[in-house]
Design an enzyme around this catalytic site. Structure first.
Site, PDB file in Angstrom:
ATOM      1  N   TYR A  28     -42.342  -6.576   2.795  1.00  0.00           N
ATOM      2  CA  TYR A  28     -42.789  -5.445   1.996  1.00  0.00           C
ATOM      3  C   TYR A  28     -41.473  -4.728   1.285  1.00  0.00           C
ATOM      4  O   TYR A  28     -40.190  -4.969   1.495  1.00  0.00           O
ATOM      5  CB  TYR A  28     -43.089  -4.180   2.797  1.00  0.00           C
ATOM      6  CG  TYR A  28     -42.005  -3.386   3.914  1.00  0.00           C
ATOM      7  CD1 TYR A  28     -41.268  -3.972   4.874  1.00  0.00           C
ATOM      8  CD2 TYR A  28     -41.765  -1.983   3.574  1.00  0.00           C
ATOM      9  CE1 TYR A  28     -40.129  -3.195   5.632  1.00  0.00           C
ATOM     10  CE2 TYR A  28     -40.618  -1.217   4.404  1.00  0.00           C
ATOM     11  CZ  TYR A  28     -40.011  -2.007   5.435  1.00  0.00           C
ATOM     12  OH  TYR A  28     -38.944  -1.256   5.820  1.00  0.00           O
ATOM     13  N   ARG A  85     -35.434  -8.295  -4.357  1.00  0.00           N
ATOM     14  CA  ARG A  85     -35.221  -8.617  -2.990  1.00  0.00           C
ATOM     15  C   ARG A  85     -36.446  -9.214  -2.339  1.00  0.00           C
ATOM     16  O   ARG A  85     -36.483  -9.761  -1.492  1.00  0.00           O
ATOM     17  CB  ARG A  85     -34.910  -7.190  -2.461  1.00  0.00           C
ATOM     18  CG  ARG A  85     -34.707  -7.456  -0.782  1.00  0.00           C
ATOM     19  CD  ARG A  85     -34.190  -6.121  -0.211  1.00  0.00           C
ATOM     20  NE  ARG A  85     -35.070  -5.227  -0.439  1.00  0.00           N
ATOM     21  CZ  ARG A  85     -34.723  -3.628   0.076  1.00  0.00           C
ATOM     22  NH1 ARG A  85     -33.451  -3.200   0.243  1.00  0.00           N
ATOM     23  NH2 ARG A  85     -35.586  -2.747  -0.351  1.00  0.00           N
ATOM     24  N   LEU A 133     -30.017  -4.692   6.282  1.00  0.00           N
ATOM     25  CA  LEU A 133     -30.926  -5.006   5.091  1.00  0.00           C
ATOM     26  C   LEU A 133     -30.159  -4.600   3.793  1.00  0.00           C
ATOM     27  O   LEU A 133     -29.243  -3.650   3.730  1.00  0.00           O
ATOM     28  CB  LEU A 133     -32.114  -3.918   4.914  1.00  0.00           C
ATOM     29  CG  LEU A 133     -32.864  -4.149   3.798  1.00  0.00           C
ATOM     30  CD1 LEU A 133     -33.894  -5.382   4.341  1.00  0.00           C
ATOM     31  CD2 LEU A 133     -33.910  -3.174   3.629  1.00  0.00           C
ATOM     32  N   LYS A 142     -36.848  -8.107   4.691  1.00  0.00           N
ATOM     33  CA  LYS A 142     -37.441  -7.074   4.865  1.00  0.00           C
ATOM     34  C   LYS A 142     -39.027  -7.064   5.338  1.00  0.00           C
ATOM     35  O   LYS A 142     -39.865  -7.138   4.454  1.00  0.00           O
ATOM     36  CB  LYS A 142     -37.461  -6.184   3.571  1.00  0.00           C
ATOM     37  CG  LYS A 142     -37.886  -4.622   3.629  1.00  0.00           C
ATOM     38  CD  LYS A 142     -37.350  -3.992   2.171  1.00  0.00           C
ATOM     39  CE  LYS A 142     -37.912  -2.386   2.280  1.00  0.00           C
ATOM     40  NZ  LYS A 142     -37.376  -1.689   3.279  1.00  0.00           N
ATOM     41  N   GLU A 184     -26.939   0.043  10.986  1.00  0.00           N
ATOM     42  CA  GLU A 184     -27.475   0.888  10.038  1.00  0.00           C
ATOM     43  C   GLU A 184     -28.250   1.716  10.569  1.00  0.00           C
ATOM     44  O   GLU A 184     -28.498   2.008  11.845  1.00  0.00           O
ATOM     45  CB  GLU A 184     -28.316  -0.144   8.797  1.00  0.00           C
ATOM     46  CG  GLU A 184     -29.263  -1.028   9.655  1.00  0.00           C
ATOM     47  CD  GLU A 184     -30.116  -2.118   8.818  1.00  0.00           C
ATOM     48  OE1 GLU A 184     -29.972  -1.945   7.312  1.00  0.00           O
ATOM     49  OE2 GLU A 184     -30.439  -2.821   9.192  1.00  0.00           O
ATOM     50  N   ARG A 207     -56.483 -16.958  15.362  1.00  0.00           N
ATOM     51  CA  ARG A 207     -55.250 -16.744  15.603  1.00  0.00           C
ATOM     52  C   ARG A 207     -54.375 -18.028  16.157  1.00  0.00           C
ATOM     53  O   ARG A 207     -54.783 -18.376  17.152  1.00  0.00           O
ATOM     54  CB  ARG A 207     -55.197 -15.573  16.937  1.00  0.00           C
ATOM     55  CG  ARG A 207     -53.646 -15.017  16.991  1.00  0.00           C
ATOM     56  CD  ARG A 207     -54.039 -14.078  18.089  1.00  0.00           C
ATOM     57  NE  ARG A 207     -52.463 -13.655  18.669  1.00  0.00           N
ATOM     58  CZ  ARG A 207     -51.739 -14.227  19.751  1.00  0.00           C
ATOM     59  NH1 ARG A 207     -52.228 -15.285  20.118  1.00  0.00           N
ATOM     60  NH2 ARG A 207     -50.461 -13.710  20.058  1.00  0.00           N
TER      61      ARG A 207
HETATM   62  N1  PMP Z   1     -31.618  -0.333   6.177  1.00  0.00           N
HETATM   63  C1  PMP Z   1     -33.095  -0.643   6.659  1.00  0.00           C
HETATM   64  C2  PMP Z   1     -33.473  -1.175   8.060  1.00  0.00           C
HETATM   65  C3  PMP Z   1     -34.325  -0.016   5.784  1.00  0.00           C
HETATM   66  O1  PMP Z   1     -35.438  -0.026   6.390  1.00  0.00           O
HETATM   67  C4  PMP Z   1     -34.007   0.481   4.647  1.00  0.00           C
HETATM   68  C5  PMP Z   1     -35.192   1.190   3.678  1.00  0.00           C
HETATM   69  N2  PMP Z   1     -36.277   0.139   3.647  1.00  0.00           N
HETATM   70  C6  PMP Z   1     -32.747   0.562   4.135  1.00  0.00           C
HETATM   71  C7  PMP Z   1     -31.588  -0.231   4.681  1.00  0.00           C
HETATM   72  C8  PMP Z   1     -32.505   0.787   2.671  1.00  0.00           C
HETATM   73  O2  PMP Z   1     -32.918   0.052   1.769  1.00  0.00           O
HETATM   74  P1  PMP Z   1     -33.422   0.466   0.285  1.00  0.00           P
HETATM   75  O3  PMP Z   1     -32.173   1.322  -0.226  1.00  0.00           O
HETATM   76  O4  PMP Z   1     -33.421  -0.760  -0.329  1.00  0.00           O
HETATM   77  O5  PMP Z   1     -34.569   1.399   0.494  1.00  0.00           O
END
Ligand code: PMP
Length: 287
Positions: free
Chosen positions: A33, A52, A207, A151, A183, A101
């Protein structure tokens, strides 16, 4: 007026939108996503999110049913028909439905990916009261899988993390692995020591935030010092200030970590300034 969403080539009222019960996004979290913010009716950093998305899809051998140009058109059309001034566009691609499935991936020649997009109207997103007060975070172990650079829609643990924070009267959680912060549950994490901004280096462990890239670029342009390395939660608790970044919160100051107040408990000057610059520059380059 009901919200118009996009499902596999069609713009439909949300109550008419349908995805199969056999969709692999639903059964296996087999999907990726993106979330792109909208300010003044325009998309922030669409190019970064599209790039991305292509990378996430490539890492999972998944196909996107439309080109990135068509994707831009769909984003713009949804913003237009839903009259979004400030808010978000959510996009999800899953490996589709093979009609049953089975763990094995279906052949993409037989089973097309599912593409869904919808908008979320959030008036006042840029002028958030939370950004003026700052948020409180707790630390929790990072027990997610090892490809956090992709993501994916596997967001159960981040949801659990947010609930753990809420239970403690806090806003979010920072995740810890091998003694270091990876994070936030849905954002990248930063601390500030003196005037130096410290944030974890890029790897498969986090991410690669689109907002992170933009904010670090702007910070460098503003002659701010940046160190990209892992930091411990103790270091964070002793920092002068802290903040997180994401497409939906931009730059959000953090004022408390595991019950420890940072500085005087109000948003610090570095986070506040970066939020200002980021919003200003994002509005200028929005498309
Ligand atoms: N880390 C994680 C785990 C996230 O879910 C997100 C937001 N989607 C981010 C970092 C920040 O990414 P972005 O700046 O691209 O929204």
């Amino acid at each position: 007026m009901s919200r118009i969403v996009y499902v596999d080539g069609a713009y439909v009222p949300e109550e008419d939108a349908r995805v199969s019960v056999f969709d692999r996004g639903f059964l296996f979290a087999d999907g990726v996503y993106e979330v792109t913010s909208v300010l003044g009716g325009k998309l922030i950093d669409f190019g970064g999110h599209a790039a991305r998305l292509e990378r996430s899809l490539g890492e999972l051998d998944m196909a996107c049913p439309v080109t990135m140009d068509e994707l831009l058109g769909i984003h713009r059309e949804l913003v237009r028909v839903n009259e979004i001034d400030e808010g978000l566009v959510y996009l999800q691609v899953t490996r589709g439905s093979a009609g049953d499935r089975e763990f094995e991936f279906p052949d993409p020649a037989d089973v097309p990916s599912t593409l869904v997009l919808f908008t979320q109207s959030k008036p006042g997103l840029a002028d958030s009261p939370k950004a003026k007060k700052g948020i409180k975070v707790i630390s929790i172990p990072d027990i997610r899988w090892g490809r956090r650079d992709i993501k994916t829609v596997q967001l159960l643990y981040p949801s659990v993390g947010k609930m753990m924070a809420k239970k403690e009267g806090c806003d979010d959680a920072w995740m810890i692995e091998d003694g270091h912060v990876t994070e936030g549950t849905s954002n990248n994490a930063y601390i500030v020591k003196g005037r130096k901004i410290i944030t974890r280096h890029l790897s498969n462990d986090i991410l690669h935030g689109i907002t992170r890239a933009a904010v670090l670029h702007l910070a460098r342009e503003a002659q701010m010092e940046i160190e990209e390395r892992a930091f411990t939660i103790d270091e964070a608790m002793a920092a002068d200030e802290a903040f997180v970044t994401s497409a939906s919160t931009f730059v959000m100051p953090v004022v408390e970590i595991d019950g420890e107040t940072l500085g005087d408990g109000t948003p610090g000057p570095v986070a506040s300034r970066l939020r200002e610059i980021y919003l200003e520059e994002s509005r200028k380059s929005a498309i």
